[in-house]
Design a protein around this motif. Structure first.
Motif, PDB file in Angstrom:
ATOM      1  N   TYR A  57       0.832  -1.198   0.000  1.00 26.48           N
ATOM      2  CA  TYR A  57       0.000   0.000   0.000  1.00 26.48           C
ATOM      3  C   TYR A  57       0.869   1.251   0.000  1.00 26.48           C
ATOM      4  O   TYR A  57       1.973   1.244   0.541  1.00 26.48           O
ATOM      5  CB  TYR A  57      -0.909   0.024   1.242  1.00 26.48           C
ATOM      6  N   THR A  60       0.269   6.240   3.528  1.00 26.15           N
ATOM      7  CA  THR A  60      -1.058   6.804   3.790  1.00 26.15           C
ATOM      8  C   THR A  60      -1.000   8.292   4.139  1.00 26.15           C
ATOM      9  O   THR A  60      -1.984   9.004   3.990  1.00 26.15           O
ATOM     10  CB  THR A  60      -1.767   5.996   4.902  1.00 26.15           C
ATOM     11  N   TYR A 245      -4.669   5.689   2.479  1.00 34.02           N
ATOM     12  CA  TYR A 245      -4.110   5.365   1.153  1.00 34.02           C
ATOM     13  C   TYR A 245      -4.839   6.076   0.013  1.00 34.02           C
ATOM     14  O   TYR A 245      -5.052   5.497  -1.049  1.00 34.02           O
ATOM     15  CB  TYR A 245      -4.180   3.851   0.881  1.00 34.02           C
TER      16      TYR A 245
END
Ligand code: PLP
Length: 355
Positions: A57, A60, A245
């Motif tokens: 990912y 964030t 994200y």
């Protein structure tokens, strides 16, 4: 049961934001005529080849991008948050601040997304008219009066305004800030073209938020990156409703690489000088068939004429501009594009208006 049976009742007749199909030369969405500089594309290609973490990912907190923005403006990291375009930030503002029935105050005509997003988030939009006989200039007095009458939660000021092109003078903005008891959102999507500087006001006014984007002056509309500059308390409020994200890894890196590069200063200057050239070329049409060109501090021109279906006539000549319906049917907005397209637009306007 069908989806319509489950759908929110207030959305049964909802019309989503309509994007017109692409045909002809694209002069309808205020995109940049310039793509990423070749040098940056090569840098990004190298970055992709070396990147082994696409399975992970993204960051964030969008730190690399926010740090680039912080360095560029000399602000602290906690004064910045980033969105999937500034459109997402408009949505986050509505989500964070509006309770059912709360009002937002907007100008009319202006960017329709404020009203759409407020309504999706159970708010109501109230608008202050901008007047064609005043070249759609902002009136601080009218805005202040509406603030007192409507007590909105959010005030949106788009400067320079899309689609009319005018910016708000700084002294008017200060008067509005002094009178306002609400969150004031200054949408500066086109700020790079006007040269207006709101940075000192952002430092000074904790209720003021500046929205900016990489979609226009930086030509990254396809990567969807926008950001907000505001007091850290305001940024924390927006981040409360920001999904984790939100920005993908590639967009974060690409935007961080272009901010403040010297090529962009030249590109912005070119677009502004091209705007001035178009304004001069169209000036002789003033008054013919009701033609009027409004002043612009942006990367587009806004104009009116009595020619019916002007947008369609331009499209017949291969030029896609932004045309409107209803009360705005006699207006069009055209984006400053490549020189060749701009020339074709000038030529087409001369033929159509003087026919
Ligand atoms: C284009 C535009 C935006 C920016 O949209 P992104 O979501 O950042 O691409 C915001 N406000 C106005 C007024 C615009 O015209």
């Amino acid at each position: 049961m069908s989806a319509r049976d489950y759908l929110r009742r207030d959305l049964l007749d909802w019309e989503n934001y309509q994007v017109q199909p692409v045909q002809g030369r694209k002069m309808d969405a205020n995109e940049s005529p310039f793509t990423l500089p070749e040098k940056v594309r090569r840098e990004l290609a190298d970055w992709i080849l070396a990147q082994e973490d696409f399975n992970i990912y993204p960051d964030t907190d969008n730190t690399v991008l926010r740090q680039a923005i912080a360095d560029y403006y000399g602000f602290g990291l906690d004064w910045i948050t980033a969105g999937v375009g500034s459109d997402q930030l408009i949505d986050l503002l509505a989500k964070a601040f509006l309770e059912p029935g709360d009002r937002i105050l907007v100008q009319s005509p202006s960017f329709s997304m404020y009203q759409t997003t407020a309504e999706i988030n159970h708010g109501t939009a109230v608008s202050v008219p901008l007047l064609p006989e005043e070249d759609f200039r902002f009136s601080a007095d009218t805005i202040i009066q509406a603030l007192q009458e409507q007590q909105p939660k959010l005030l949106f000021i788009c400067s320079p305004n899309n689609p009319t092109g005018c910016g708000i003078p700084k002294e008017d903005l200060i008067r509005i800030l002094e009178a306002a008891h609400c969150v004031v959102i200054l949408d500066e999507a086109y700020g790079e073209f006007s040269g207006a500087d709101s940075l000192d006001l952002i430092r000074q006014w904790p209720d003021l938020i500046s929205l900016r984007t990489f979609s226009k002056a930086y030509g990254l509309a396809g990567l969807r990156v926008g950001y907000a500059l505001a007091h850290p308390d305001m940024i924390r409020a927006i981040d409360t409703v920001r999904a984790p994200y939100n920005l993908n890894t590639f967009s974060q890196i690409a935007a961080a690489r272009v901010l403040g590069r010297p090529e962009y200063k030249e590109r912005i200057q070119w677009i502004v000088s091209e705007r001035e050239r178009m304004q001069q070329a169209l000036a002789p049409l003033e008054g013919t068939c009701g033609f009027h060109l409004f002043p612009s501090q942006s990367n587009f021109l806004f104009m009116r004429s009595e020619v019916e279906g002007l947008g369609a006539k331009l499209l017949e000549r291969g030029l896609l501009v932004r045309a409107y319906g209803g009360a705005m049917a006699s207006y069009i907005r055209v984006s400053i594009s490549e020189q060749e397209a701009n020339d074709a637009f000038i030529q087409a306007m001369k033929e159509i208006i003087q026919a």
